[in-house]
Design a protein around this motif. Structure first.
Motif, PDB file in Angstrom:
ATOM      1  N   TYR A 197       0.812  -1.210   0.000  1.00 16.45           N
ATOM      2  CA  TYR A 197       0.000   0.000   0.000  1.00 16.45           C
ATOM      3  C   TYR A 197       0.853   1.271   0.000  1.00 16.45           C
ATOM      4  O   TYR A 197       0.697   2.137  -0.847  1.00 16.45           O
ATOM      5  N   HIS A 198       1.773   1.342   0.963  1.00 15.71           N
ATOM      6  CA  HIS A 198       2.407   2.640   1.238  1.00 15.71           C
ATOM      7  C   HIS A 198       3.777   2.423   1.876  1.00 15.71           C
ATOM      8  O   HIS A 198       3.989   1.457   2.623  1.00 15.71           O
ATOM      9  N   LEU A 199       4.705   3.357   1.591  1.00 17.87           N
ATOM     10  CA  LEU A 199       6.022   3.384   2.242  1.00 17.87           C
ATOM     11  C   LEU A 199       6.241   4.782   2.800  1.00 17.87           C
ATOM     12  O   LEU A 199       6.022   5.787   2.103  1.00 17.87           O
ATOM     13  N   SER A 200       6.663   4.846   4.040  1.00 17.46           N
ATOM     14  CA  SER A 200       6.901   6.125   4.714  1.00 17.46           C
ATOM     15  C   SER A 200       8.346   6.198   5.170  1.00 17.46           C
ATOM     16  O   SER A 200       8.861   5.253   5.788  1.00 17.46           O
ATOM     17  N   PHE A 201       9.028   7.326   4.871  1.00 14.37           N
ATOM     18  CA  PHE A 201      10.443   7.512   5.191  1.00 14.37           C
ATOM     19  C   PHE A 201      10.608   8.762   6.058  1.00 14.37           C
ATOM     20  O   PHE A 201      10.019   9.811   5.760  1.00 14.37           O
ATOM     21  N   GLU A 202      11.418   8.659   7.087  1.00  8.04           N
ATOM     22  CA  GLU A 202      11.787   9.811   7.913  1.00  8.04           C
ATOM     23  C   GLU A 202      13.294   9.809   8.109  1.00  8.04           C
ATOM     24  O   GLU A 202      13.863   8.795   8.536  1.00  8.04           O
ATOM     25  N   ASP A 257       5.653  13.699  -1.518  1.00 10.70           N
ATOM     26  CA  ASP A 257       4.681  12.624  -1.714  1.00 10.70           C
ATOM     27  C   ASP A 257       4.856  12.062  -3.111  1.00 10.70           C
ATOM     28  O   ASP A 257       4.922  12.819  -4.100  1.00 10.70           O
ATOM     29  N   LEU A 258       4.951  10.747  -3.197  1.00 12.10           N
ATOM     30  CA  LEU A 258       5.171  10.061  -4.469  1.00 12.10           C
ATOM     31  C   LEU A 258       4.044   9.076  -4.729  1.00 12.10           C
ATOM     32  O   LEU A 258       3.532   8.442  -3.794  1.00 12.10           O
ATOM     33  N   GLU A 259       3.675   8.955  -5.991  1.00 11.35           N
ATOM     34  CA  GLU A 259       2.741   7.916  -6.414  1.00 11.35           C
ATOM     35  C   GLU A 259       3.460   7.042  -7.430  1.00 11.35           C
ATOM     36  O   GLU A 259       4.007   7.545  -8.423  1.00 11.35           O
ATOM     37  N   LEU A 260       3.478   5.734  -7.179  1.00 13.40           N
ATOM     38  CA  LEU A 260       4.133   4.787  -8.059  1.00 13.40           C
ATOM     39  C   LEU A 260       3.094   3.971  -8.812  1.00 13.40           C
ATOM     40  O   LEU A 260       1.893   4.029  -8.509  1.00 13.40           O
ATOM     41  N   GLU A 261       3.556   3.227  -9.768  1.00 15.90           N
ATOM     42  CA  GLU A 261       2.657   2.327 -10.493  1.00 15.90           C
ATOM     43  C   GLU A 261       2.027   1.323  -9.530  1.00 15.90           C
ATOM     44  O   GLU A 261       2.553   1.056  -8.446  1.00 15.90           O
ATOM     45  N   ASP A 262       0.881   0.773  -9.933  1.00 11.18           N
ATOM     46  CA  ASP A 262       0.120  -0.210  -9.149  1.00 11.18           C
ATOM     47  C   ASP A 262      -0.499   0.410  -7.903  1.00 11.18           C
ATOM     48  O   ASP A 262      -0.838  -0.304  -6.948  1.00 11.18           O
ATOM     49  N   ILE A 264       0.757   2.270  -5.515  1.00  8.94           N
ATOM     50  CA  ILE A 264       1.588   2.353  -4.299  1.00  8.94           C
ATOM     51  C   ILE A 264       1.963   3.821  -4.056  1.00  8.94           C
ATOM     52  O   ILE A 264       2.365   4.533  -4.977  1.00  8.94           O
ATOM     53  N   SER A 265       1.836   4.263  -2.808  1.00  8.94           N
ATOM     54  CA  SER A 265       2.198   5.631  -2.448  1.00  8.94           C
ATOM     55  C   SER A 265       3.411   5.623  -1.537  1.00  8.94           C
ATOM     56  O   SER A 265       3.714   4.620  -0.879  1.00  8.94           O
ATOM     57  N   ALA A 266       4.105   6.768  -1.488  1.00 10.04           N
ATOM     58  CA  ALA A 266       5.283   6.905  -0.620  1.00 10.04           C
ATOM     59  C   ALA A 266       5.338   8.337  -0.100  1.00 10.04           C
ATOM     60  O   ALA A 266       4.906   9.280  -0.781  1.00 10.04           O
ATOM     61  N   HIS A 267       5.882   8.484   1.097  1.00 10.72           N
ATOM     62  CA  HIS A 267       5.980   9.798   1.740  1.00 10.72           C
ATOM     63  C   HIS A 267       7.372   9.932   2.342  1.00 10.72           C
ATOM     64  O   HIS A 267       7.844   9.033   3.052  1.00 10.72           O
ATOM     65  N   LEU A 268       8.035  11.062   2.071  1.00 10.28           N
ATOM     66  CA  LEU A 268       9.369  11.334   2.616  1.00 10.28           C
ATOM     67  C   LEU A 268       9.315  12.602   3.452  1.00 10.28           C
ATOM     68  O   LEU A 268       8.799  13.634   2.992  1.00 10.28           O
ATOM     69  N   VAL A 281      12.012   3.619   8.121  1.00  6.84           N
ATOM     70  CA  VAL A 281      11.217   3.256   6.948  1.00  6.84           C
ATOM     71  C   VAL A 281      10.067   2.375   7.434  1.00  6.84           C
ATOM     72  O   VAL A 281      10.290   1.415   8.187  1.00  6.84           O
ATOM     73  N   THR A 282       8.865   2.694   7.019  1.00  9.46           N
ATOM     74  CA  THR A 282       7.699   1.871   7.322  1.00  9.46           C
ATOM     75  C   THR A 282       7.061   1.424   6.016  1.00  9.46           C
ATOM     76  O   THR A 282       6.759   2.259   5.153  1.00  9.46           O
ATOM     77  N   VAL A 283       6.896   0.127   5.864  1.00  5.48           N
ATOM     78  CA  VAL A 283       6.267  -0.434   4.668  1.00  5.48           C
ATOM     79  C   VAL A 283       4.936  -1.041   5.089  1.00  5.48           C
ATOM     80  O   VAL A 283       4.895  -1.925   5.955  1.00  5.48           O
ATOM     81  N   VAL A 284       3.849  -0.569   4.490  1.00  2.00           N
ATOM     82  CA  VAL A 284       2.503  -1.008   4.856  1.00  2.00           C
ATOM     83  C   VAL A 284       1.956  -1.901   3.749  1.00  2.00           C
ATOM     84  O   VAL A 284       1.907  -1.499   2.577  1.00  2.00           O
ATOM     85  N   GLY A 285       1.558  -3.101   4.125  1.00  2.34           N
ATOM     86  CA  GLY A 285       0.940  -4.034   3.191  1.00  2.34           C
ATOM     87  C   GLY A 285      -0.456  -4.393   3.629  1.00  2.34           C
ATOM     88  O   GLY A 285      -0.925  -3.973   4.696  1.00  2.34           O
TER      89      GLY A 285
END
Length: 667
Positions: A197-202, A257-262, A264-268, A281-285
């Motif tokens: 679903y999502h990846l969060s980076f700090e 904020d990034l949106e990837l194919e399929d 998937i979202s990401a936040h830095l 790094v948090t990876v949410v599935g």
């Protein structure tokens, strides 16, 4: 800016992870971990990997360049052939350690040096494209610090130049070599998390505020490399917001904020203005979540299984598996070296127990038991003096804490007991419990550096007071022997030695001892990631030590006086114990027993708590003063018994605090 971030992400998503997997393993064996710019390797690239020595030119000798210079200088198969920097003084200092290297300020001369096989670029990000392109066109292999370039077009040009010239082009993305990131990749690829679903980076902290780069170009390449390594998909949309609070035009905070194919979202979230350093790094599935803590003591990887209530209003997170930081440890705790250490500890305890048994046998078990019968119901009184001693010692420690520390005295008392329990029960020269004290203080808002500095200062004050106390006891012994002149000479001599030793300790603590130890450790273990992460903490501890002795000298004197008062209460304890055991001794003899037993215990460092050795030496001292052996044995057994009681309380508190912290971490 958003457009540049989007284009750059696309360019790196297509090629970077695949190329790293393709040739990384072979190049590590060649002692120069570079990767190909294209799909295949040229003959020159293969020849480089087969060669026994790679001649390296290091360009840029600043903060990170100096680290790379040390690393390459100690890497088998790599030779520093040239050094280049615009600062001539820095160039001269670096050149002293590499006599065979050509030192120049002109980059063109580096490229013209035929002996140079590869160029390592540790220069400001804005210069990476120009310098790397010139090196590739000159036929050199290139190692470049992140980022590769500032635009996708520049990055593509470098890749095409490397491919056309058959040269290796490598970007130093250090976090991709973290074993825990490798474990993250394995779990994601196996589908353990379900649908992503999502990846969060700090990446936060109070770092160096740079002039030649901003927080995005300094920090984001790490997280983008991890993102595209874990999820090699094309970025379809990017939104970047930057804020410059300290220097106009140089962002010190960034949110992307990034949106990837399929889908998937990401936040830095990146910041140079944050009270604590962290890199997470948090990876949410759809089925599980993965959490990576990548800095300092938090270096862990945790897998969470979660379920949602049927009404979709509440969620419960339950940690089901944790990958501990032992991934960084060369040898696990149960490895070959742990056996001998454990065996030595057991042998030391057995030796101490045998000494104690022989002592009781020598004095006679029946006379010793007779002394204990005299004690009778007054036995609980043996705990009272030690309670007072701990109160005084805790007051002394409190003087060394930062002025803003707000720790309840009872909690500080228990923290000290926990540390002293570790000191007593381990053969660590009575200092093994000091890090435990510092660790427990962090739960009360004291930083790790301030806590460690406080235990160092308190231990110094304790040593100073103990030295003075032993001198007083020695003076009492000479007075008892009526050797006043000899006593005065010896006491004066030892007073000078003790004062000089204390002043030496203080002087050393004011001159950055922790950073000095860190630098020596870094030389001995240059590749240790754990040691590298301790640099900032070492500097913080040294800063606190220097400030304390410069500003709070009276606090050190107060701490020493509190500890000295505790030693004097120990004299009253000996007097009380002997009275309860039916043996009357003078305060002078009690002073001699308590004071001169300190060096005896110090000698028995290898035995936990000085078990056996302390009792044998103490009984011998009592016999020298004319105290019956049975009474002496009973005295030291009582002292051992009350020590065990307090150690047990300390260990219970330590266990409870550790369990509490573990539960909080899990929640």
């Amino acid at each position: 800016m958003a457009g540049r971030a989007r284009a750059g992400a696309r360019g790196r998503a297509r090629g970077a992870p695949r190329r790293r997997r393709r040739v990384g393993g072979r190049l590590q064996r060649a002692a120069l971990p570079v990767r190909a710019g294209g799909r295949g390797l040229s003959g020159a690239s293969r020849a480089l990997m087969r060669s026994t020595t790679v001649n390296v030119a290091l360009v840029g000798l600043g903060y990170w360049g100096a680290n790379l210079l040390r690393t390459f200088g100690k890497t088998p198969g790599a030779r520093i052939a040239a050094l280049c920097d615009q600062e001539e003084q820095q160039l001269a200092r670096s050149g002293e350690a590499h006599a065979g290297a050509r030192c120049v300020t002109d980059y063109a001369k580096v490229l013209a040096t035929a002996a140079v096989d590869a160029v390592v670029l540790a220069t400001p990000p804005a210069s990476h494209h120009v310098l790397a392109l010139a090196a590739l066109r000159a036929g050199k292999h290139v190692w470049v610090e992140k980022p590769l370039a500032l635009t996708a077009a520049q990055g593509r040009e470098l890749v095409e130049a490397a491919r056309a010239g058959g040269r290796l082009l490598f970007v130093d993305e250090t976090f991709l070599y973290d074993p825990l990131v490798g474990e993250m990749k394995r779990l994601v690829d196996r589908g353990v998390l379900g649908q992503l679903y999502h990846l969060s980076f700090e990446r936060l902290g109070m770092g160096r505020i740079r002039r030649d780069s901003n927080v995005w170009w300094n920090s984001a390449p790490h997280d983008l490399a991890i993102l595209l390594h874990l999820v090699p998909r094309r970025v379809v949309r990017a939104r970047l917001h930057e804020h410059a609070h300290l220097r106009p035009g140089i962002a010190d905070m960034a949110v992307c904020d990034l949106e990837l194919e399929d889908g998937i979202s990401a936040h830095l979230y990146l910041s140079w203005l944050h009270p604590e350093k962290t890199a997470s790094v948090t990876v949410v599935g759809s089925e599980r979540m993965l959490r990576y803590e990548g800095r300092f003591e938090k270096r862990t990887l945790t897998l969470y299984d979660y379920t949602l209530d049927t009404d979709d209003r509440h969620g419960n997170l339950v940690p089901v598996r944790q990958f501990a930081a032992t991934a960084w440890t060369p040898e696990p705790s149960g490895g070959p070296s742990s056996g001998p250490r454990t065996g030595r500890r057991i042998a030391a305890v057995v030796l101490g127990t045998v000494l104690l048994a022989l002592l009781v046998s020598y004095a006679g078990l029946a006379p010793v038991l007779a002394r204990f019968r005299i004690l009778g119901w007054a036995a609980p009184l043996i705990l009272v003096p030690y309670i007072v001693i701990n109160v005084l010692d805790t007051s002394g420690w409190r003087c060394t804490l930062p002025a803003g520390a707000r720790i309840p005295f009872s909690s500080l008392y228990l923290v000290r007991m926990a540390g002293e329990a570790v000191n007593s029960m381990t053969p660590t020269a009575a200092v093994g419990g000091e890090p435990v004290k510092a660790h427990l203080l962090r739960a009360f808002g004291v930083s790790g550096s301030d806590a460690l500095a406080s235990v160092v200062i308190a231990r110094t004050a304790l040593i100073a007071s103990q030295s003075a106390f032993v001198l007083v006891g020695l003076a009492a012994l000479f007075d008892r022997l009526e050797r006043h002149v000899a006593g005065a000479v010896w006491v004066a001599l030892l007073l000078v030695v003790g004062a000089g030793f204390t002043l030496l300790l203080v002087r050393l603590q004011r001159r950055g001892p922790v950073s000095t130890v860190w630098r020596w450790t870094r030389r001995l273990i240059p590749r240790s990631a754990v040691v590298a992460r301790l640099e900032a903490r070492a500097a913080a501890i040294d800063a606190r030590l220097a400030d304390f002795y410069r500003i709070e000298r009276r606090a050190f004197l107060r701490a020493t006086l509190w500890h000295f008062a505790a030693w004097l209460v120990g004299v009253l304890e000996v007097k009380l114990f002997m009275t309860l055991l039916g043996e009357q001794i003078s305060l002078r003899d009690a002073l001699i027993v308590e004071a001169l037993s300190q060096p005896i215990r110090a000698v028995a460092l290898v035995i936990p708590g000085g078990l056996g050795a302390q009792e044998v030496g103490g009984v011998a001292l009592c016999s020298f003063l004319g105290i019956p052996e049975a009474a002496g044995v009973a005295l030291w057994l009582l002292k051992r018994a009350r020590e065990l009681v307090f150690d047990a309380v300390g260990l219970v508190y330590l266990t409870c605090r550790t369990a509490m912290q573990t539960r909080r971490a899990e929640l």
